[in-house]
Scaffold this active site. Sequence first.
Site, PDB file in Angstrom:
ATOM      1  N   GLU A 151     -14.171 -20.463  28.228  1.00  0.00           N
ATOM      2  CA  GLU A 151     -13.078 -21.182  28.914  1.00  0.00           C
ATOM      3  C   GLU A 151     -12.489 -20.339  30.038  1.00  0.00           C
ATOM      4  OE1 GLU A 151     -12.129 -24.194  28.321  1.00  0.00           O
ATOM      5  OE2 GLU A 151     -12.734 -24.690  26.283  1.00  0.00           O
ATOM      6  N   ARG A 163       0.833  -1.207   0.000  1.00  0.00           N
ATOM      7  CA  ARG A 163       0.000   0.000   0.000  1.00  0.00           C
ATOM      8  C   ARG A 163       0.868   1.259   0.000  1.00  0.00           C
ATOM      9  NH1 ARG A 163      -4.759   2.157  -1.465  1.00  0.00           N
ATOM     10  NH2 ARG A 163      -5.475   3.771  -0.005  1.00  0.00           N
ATOM     11  N   GLN A 176       7.345   5.186  10.132  1.00  0.00           N
ATOM     12  CA  GLN A 176       7.713   4.726  11.480  1.00  0.00           C
ATOM     13  C   GLN A 176       6.515   4.201  12.276  1.00  0.00           C
ATOM     14  OE1 GLN A 176       9.833   7.876  13.448  1.00  0.00           O
ATOM     15  NE2 GLN A 176      11.746   7.399  12.420  1.00  0.00           N
TER      16      GLN A 176
HETATM   17  P1  TGC Z   1     -12.578 -24.107  43.726  1.00  0.00           P
HETATM   18  O1  TGC Z   1     -13.102 -24.180  45.131  1.00  0.00           O
HETATM   19  O2  TGC Z   1     -11.375 -23.261  43.453  1.00  0.00           O
HETATM   20  O3  TGC Z   1     -12.301 -25.554  43.182  1.00  0.00           O
HETATM   21  C1  TGC Z   1     -13.267 -26.599  43.266  1.00  0.00           C
HETATM   22  C2  TGC Z   1     -12.521 -27.916  43.194  1.00  0.00           C
HETATM   23  O4  TGC Z   1     -11.860 -28.008  41.917  1.00  0.00           O
HETATM   24  C3  TGC Z   1     -10.433 -28.097  42.112  1.00  0.00           C
HETATM   25  N1  TGC Z   1      -9.842 -27.317  41.025  1.00  0.00           N
HETATM   26  C4  TGC Z   1      -9.327 -27.870  39.943  1.00  0.00           C
HETATM   27  N2  TGC Z   1      -9.145 -29.156  39.613  1.00  0.00           N
HETATM   28  C5  TGC Z   1      -8.579 -29.407  38.423  1.00  0.00           C
HETATM   29  N3  TGC Z   1      -8.237 -28.438  37.567  1.00  0.00           N
HETATM   30  C6  TGC Z   1      -8.405 -27.131  37.863  1.00  0.00           C
HETATM   31  N4  TGC Z   1      -8.100 -26.175  36.977  1.00  0.00           N
HETATM   32  C7  TGC Z   1      -8.972 -26.802  39.114  1.00  0.00           C
HETATM   33  N5  TGC Z   1      -9.309 -25.627  39.719  1.00  0.00           N
HETATM   34  C8  TGC Z   1      -9.844 -25.978  40.906  1.00  0.00           C
HETATM   35  C9  TGC Z   1     -10.187 -27.531  43.481  1.00  0.00           C
HETATM   36  O5  TGC Z   1      -9.007 -28.025  44.022  1.00  0.00           O
HETATM   37  C10 TGC Z   1     -11.404 -28.018  44.228  1.00  0.00           C
HETATM   38  O6  TGC Z   1     -11.249 -29.398  44.504  1.00  0.00           O
HETATM   39  P2  TGC Z   1     -11.885 -30.039  45.828  1.00  0.00           P
HETATM   40  O7  TGC Z   1     -11.444 -31.466  45.784  1.00  0.00           O
HETATM   41  O8  TGC Z   1     -11.319 -29.247  46.968  1.00  0.00           O
HETATM   42  O9  TGC Z   1     -13.379 -29.879  45.690  1.00  0.00           O
HETATM   43  O10 TGC Z   1     -13.784 -23.663  42.802  1.00  0.00           O
HETATM   44  P3  TGC Z   1     -14.564 -22.295  42.693  1.00  0.00           P
HETATM   45  O11 TGC Z   1     -16.003 -22.627  42.724  1.00  0.00           O
HETATM   46  O12 TGC Z   1     -14.020 -21.298  43.685  1.00  0.00           O
HETATM   47  O13 TGC Z   1     -14.232 -21.828  41.197  1.00  0.00           O
HETATM   48  C11 TGC Z   1     -12.973 -21.640  40.741  1.00  0.00           C
HETATM   49  C12 TGC Z   1     -13.000 -20.964  39.361  1.00  0.00           C
HETATM   50  C13 TGC Z   1     -13.637 -19.593  39.385  1.00  0.00           C
HETATM   51  C14 TGC Z   1     -11.547 -20.819  38.966  1.00  0.00           C
HETATM   52  C15 TGC Z   1     -13.734 -21.861  38.361  1.00  0.00           C
HETATM   53  O14 TGC Z   1     -15.058 -21.953  38.679  1.00  0.00           O
HETATM   54  C16 TGC Z   1     -13.604 -21.375  36.935  1.00  0.00           C
HETATM   55  O15 TGC Z   1     -12.613 -21.686  36.274  1.00  0.00           O
HETATM   56  N6  TGC Z   1     -14.604 -20.628  36.397  1.00  0.00           N
HETATM   57  C17 TGC Z   1     -14.663 -20.287  34.988  1.00  0.00           C
HETATM   58  C18 TGC Z   1     -15.706 -21.143  34.317  1.00  0.00           C
HETATM   59  C19 TGC Z   1     -15.295 -21.568  32.945  1.00  0.00           C
HETATM   60  O16 TGC Z   1     -14.159 -21.484  32.546  1.00  0.00           O
HETATM   61  N7  TGC Z   1     -16.242 -22.105  32.206  1.00  0.00           N
HETATM   62  C20 TGC Z   1     -15.949 -22.627  30.913  1.00  0.00           C
HETATM   63  C21 TGC Z   1     -17.134 -23.384  30.358  1.00  0.00           C
HETATM   64  S1  TGC Z   1     -16.731 -24.444  29.001  1.00  0.00           S
HETATM   65  C22 TGC Z   1     -16.403 -23.398  27.741  1.00  0.00           C
HETATM   66  O17 TGC Z   1     -16.356 -22.227  27.842  1.00  0.00           O
HETATM   67  C23 TGC Z   1     -16.166 -24.056  26.467  1.00  0.00           C
HETATM   68  S2  TGC Z   1     -15.910 -22.998  25.137  1.00  0.00           S
HETATM   69  C24 TGC Z   1     -15.332 -24.159  24.105  1.00  0.00           C
HETATM   70  C25 TGC Z   1     -14.980 -23.765  22.766  1.00  0.00           C
HETATM   71  O18 TGC Z   1     -15.894 -23.518  21.936  1.00  0.00           O
HETATM   72  O19 TGC Z   1     -13.743 -23.779  22.457  1.00  0.00           O
HETATM   73  P1  FAD Z   2     -20.546 -14.039  33.753  1.00  0.00           P
HETATM   74  O1  FAD Z   2     -19.983 -15.131  34.591  1.00  0.00           O
HETATM   75  O2  FAD Z   2     -21.915 -13.546  34.060  1.00  0.00           O
HETATM   76  O3  FAD Z   2     -19.537 -12.818  33.784  1.00  0.00           O
HETATM   77  C1  FAD Z   2     -19.892 -11.494  33.364  1.00  0.00           C
HETATM   78  C2  FAD Z   2     -18.710 -10.575  33.675  1.00  0.00           C
HETATM   79  O4  FAD Z   2     -18.492 -10.563  35.086  1.00  0.00           O
HETATM   80  C3  FAD Z   2     -17.415 -11.040  33.054  1.00  0.00           C
HETATM   81  O5  FAD Z   2     -16.678  -9.946  32.618  1.00  0.00           O
HETATM   82  C4  FAD Z   2     -16.681 -11.735  34.187  1.00  0.00           C
HETATM   83  O6  FAD Z   2     -15.262 -11.695  34.042  1.00  0.00           O
HETATM   84  C5  FAD Z   2     -17.143 -10.897  35.354  1.00  0.00           C
HETATM   85  N1  FAD Z   2     -17.070 -11.598  36.640  1.00  0.00           N
HETATM   86  C6  FAD Z   2     -17.649 -12.768  36.971  1.00  0.00           C
HETATM   87  N2  FAD Z   2     -17.321 -13.117  38.220  1.00  0.00           N
HETATM   88  C7  FAD Z   2     -16.489 -12.142  38.679  1.00  0.00           C
HETATM   89  C8  FAD Z   2     -15.787 -11.944  39.905  1.00  0.00           C
HETATM   90  N3  FAD Z   2     -15.849 -12.844  40.893  1.00  0.00           N
HETATM   91  N4  FAD Z   2     -15.034 -10.828  40.040  1.00  0.00           N
HETATM   92  C9  FAD Z   2     -14.932  -9.941  39.027  1.00  0.00           C
HETATM   93  N5  FAD Z   2     -15.569 -10.072  37.851  1.00  0.00           N
HETATM   94  C10 FAD Z   2     -16.331 -11.173  37.671  1.00  0.00           C
HETATM   95  N6  FAD Z   2     -19.792 -23.050  28.065  1.00  0.00           N
HETATM   96  C11 FAD Z   2     -19.859 -24.409  28.114  1.00  0.00           C
HETATM   97  O7  FAD Z   2     -20.117 -24.992  29.169  1.00  0.00           O
HETATM   98  N7  FAD Z   2     -19.657 -25.151  26.994  1.00  0.00           N
HETATM   99  C12 FAD Z   2     -19.383 -24.595  25.781  1.00  0.00           C
HETATM  100  O8  FAD Z   2     -19.176 -25.310  24.802  1.00  0.00           O
HETATM  101  C13 FAD Z   2     -19.327 -23.176  25.697  1.00  0.00           C
HETATM  102  N8  FAD Z   2     -19.153 -22.563  24.486  1.00  0.00           N
HETATM  103  C14 FAD Z   2     -19.258 -21.196  24.409  1.00  0.00           C
HETATM  104  C15 FAD Z   2     -19.260 -20.587  23.137  1.00  0.00           C
HETATM  105  C16 FAD Z   2     -19.431 -19.212  23.038  1.00  0.00           C
HETATM  106  C17 FAD Z   2     -19.475 -18.576  21.685  1.00  0.00           C
HETATM  107  C18 FAD Z   2     -19.530 -18.413  24.203  1.00  0.00           C
HETATM  108  C19 FAD Z   2     -19.667 -16.924  24.121  1.00  0.00           C
HETATM  109  C20 FAD Z   2     -19.523 -19.012  25.445  1.00  0.00           C
HETATM  110  C21 FAD Z   2     -19.412 -20.412  25.559  1.00  0.00           C
HETATM  111  N9  FAD Z   2     -19.495 -21.058  26.805  1.00  0.00           N
HETATM  112  C22 FAD Z   2     -19.536 -22.420  26.887  1.00  0.00           C
HETATM  113  C23 FAD Z   2     -19.787 -20.275  28.001  1.00  0.00           C
HETATM  114  C24 FAD Z   2     -18.584 -19.523  28.573  1.00  0.00           C
HETATM  115  O9  FAD Z   2     -17.717 -20.384  29.221  1.00  0.00           O
HETATM  116  C25 FAD Z   2     -19.139 -18.442  29.529  1.00  0.00           C
HETATM  117  O10 FAD Z   2     -19.717 -17.442  28.702  1.00  0.00           O
HETATM  118  C26 FAD Z   2     -18.053 -17.855  30.405  1.00  0.00           C
HETATM  119  O11 FAD Z   2     -17.560 -18.814  31.309  1.00  0.00           O
HETATM  120  C27 FAD Z   2     -18.550 -16.617  31.182  1.00  0.00           C
HETATM  121  O12 FAD Z   2     -19.787 -16.847  31.763  1.00  0.00           O
HETATM  122  P2  FAD Z   2     -20.999 -15.786  31.563  1.00  0.00           P
HETATM  123  O13 FAD Z   2     -21.123 -15.546  30.096  1.00  0.00           O
HETATM  124  O14 FAD Z   2     -22.160 -16.310  32.271  1.00  0.00           O
HETATM  125  O15 FAD Z   2     -20.478 -14.445  32.197  1.00  0.00           O
END
Ligand code: TGC
Ligand code: FAD
Length: 390
Positions: free
Chosen positions: A370, A275, A286
Amino acid sequence: MSENFTSPDFYNIDELLSEEHKLIRESTRQWVSKSVSPIIEEYAQKAEFPSHLIKELGEIGAFGPYIPEKYGGAGLDQISYGIMMQEIERGDSGIRSTASVQSSLVMYPIWKFGSDEQKEKYLPKLATGEIMGCFGLTEPDHGSNPSGMISNFKSHGDHVILNGAKMWISNSPFADIAVVWAKDENKRIHGLIVERGMDGFTTPETHNKWSLRASSTGELIFDNVRVPKKNILPGKSGLGAPLMCLDSARYGISWGAIGVAMDCYNTALKYSLERVQFGKPIAAKQLQQKKLAEMLTEITKAQLLSWKLGKLKNEDKATSAQISLAKRNNVDMAMNIAREARQVLGGMGITGDFSIMRHMMNLESVITYEGTHDIHLLILGNEITGHNAF
Ligand code: TGC
Ligand code: FAD
């Protein structure tokens, strides 16, 4: 996107890869250039998942690369898995989502926590893409805090009765099986394999997304679904079980984000050299060089991060907090690079003639799912201080 894509490798990181890693990268890269790049913009514009790619993803080994060969996986190491995610996400985050959900969120829990019968029944078909899976953790009122989930099941003879709803589930509208996380009568979380066709189980699609438009997203609704007890994953219960699956998927995303960043960087570099404004290529200015130099710096740092994390994963030494750091850093890095690269292209950057705007919109999902960017910061904060600030 160039047919002959070459990834930036400013620090000779290729020296850290084996010949097998490089072969896997080359074959996945060629597949993406042939099968994904030419069609993906059209599918994203139509908001349609290119379902014909499922069979090909199975053929290139993108479903369960690290699952043992006896279950139909490729038996590869974690760096190979990462490299595949990098190359596929260079094409589109939605296609990488399909591969990582199938591998890390469906095959992984069945392999790690499933019975022999479950492994033999599902894993080989999941590896080829003959059947597809999805992962149900998130609920309408419980996203970042899955431990509060209300989906539940009660024992009923040789079955359980499952009720509840999951939201934002990648691939749910077409999945044959769902790995669903729900609480038993003692409020303990378990994984269950729910099959399409079970009475009371529906998977409505979520429409109107501006992000991950070439990926299919939906709900999982359970209205008194009778699930055989033999479909419960026996190997692990509690929130730790789904969090282990997330660790595997988050690791793959840390690599995938590098693929997006590389594609945006390469597109911006090429455009800036071609471009001409004010009598010179904009690459000679820069301000454009600052953007490109910073992009290359951040890509190089991210490459080293994910490679080292892959080594730790190969040795089974990677901690959840280390994985959070890499997912958080690399997705944020890719978002910043996509925004800067879009600006290098000026007005052309907003069109579908280039991949950048699609990548940028996709990353809005990748930084949220995630575990959000802020949740990963809180995971790190907890690790550093010992104080849980969730
Ligand atoms: P917390 O009390 O910290 O832990 C509960 C129990 O879990 C153990 N633990 C783990 N174990 C294995 N791997 C890990 N990464 C672990 N983290 C914690 C922990 O030791 C404890 O075990 P126990 O035996 O004492 O019961 O749990 P919390 O309720 O305070 O939550 C912790 C937190 C906030 C980090 C967790 O809830 C979290 O990661 N939240 C985010 C939720 C999330 O990532 N959702 C994803 C949904 S799936 C998705 O998004 C798919 S998209 C896919 C795509 O299209 O690519
Ligand atoms: P919320 O949890 O309501 O969060 C809203 C806002 O508040 C965020 O900015 C968050 O960081 C903030 N927040 C939350 N808690 C706190 C705190 N303690 N302190 C400060 N800030 C905070 N899930 C599955 O299980 N399986 C799937 O295959 C999957 N696929 C997905 C695909 C797409 C396209 C999308 C958008 C999401 C998907 N998800 C799936 C869900 C995804 O994991 C959630 O959207 C994500 O974990 C956040 O949850 P929420 O959207 O309910 O936001």
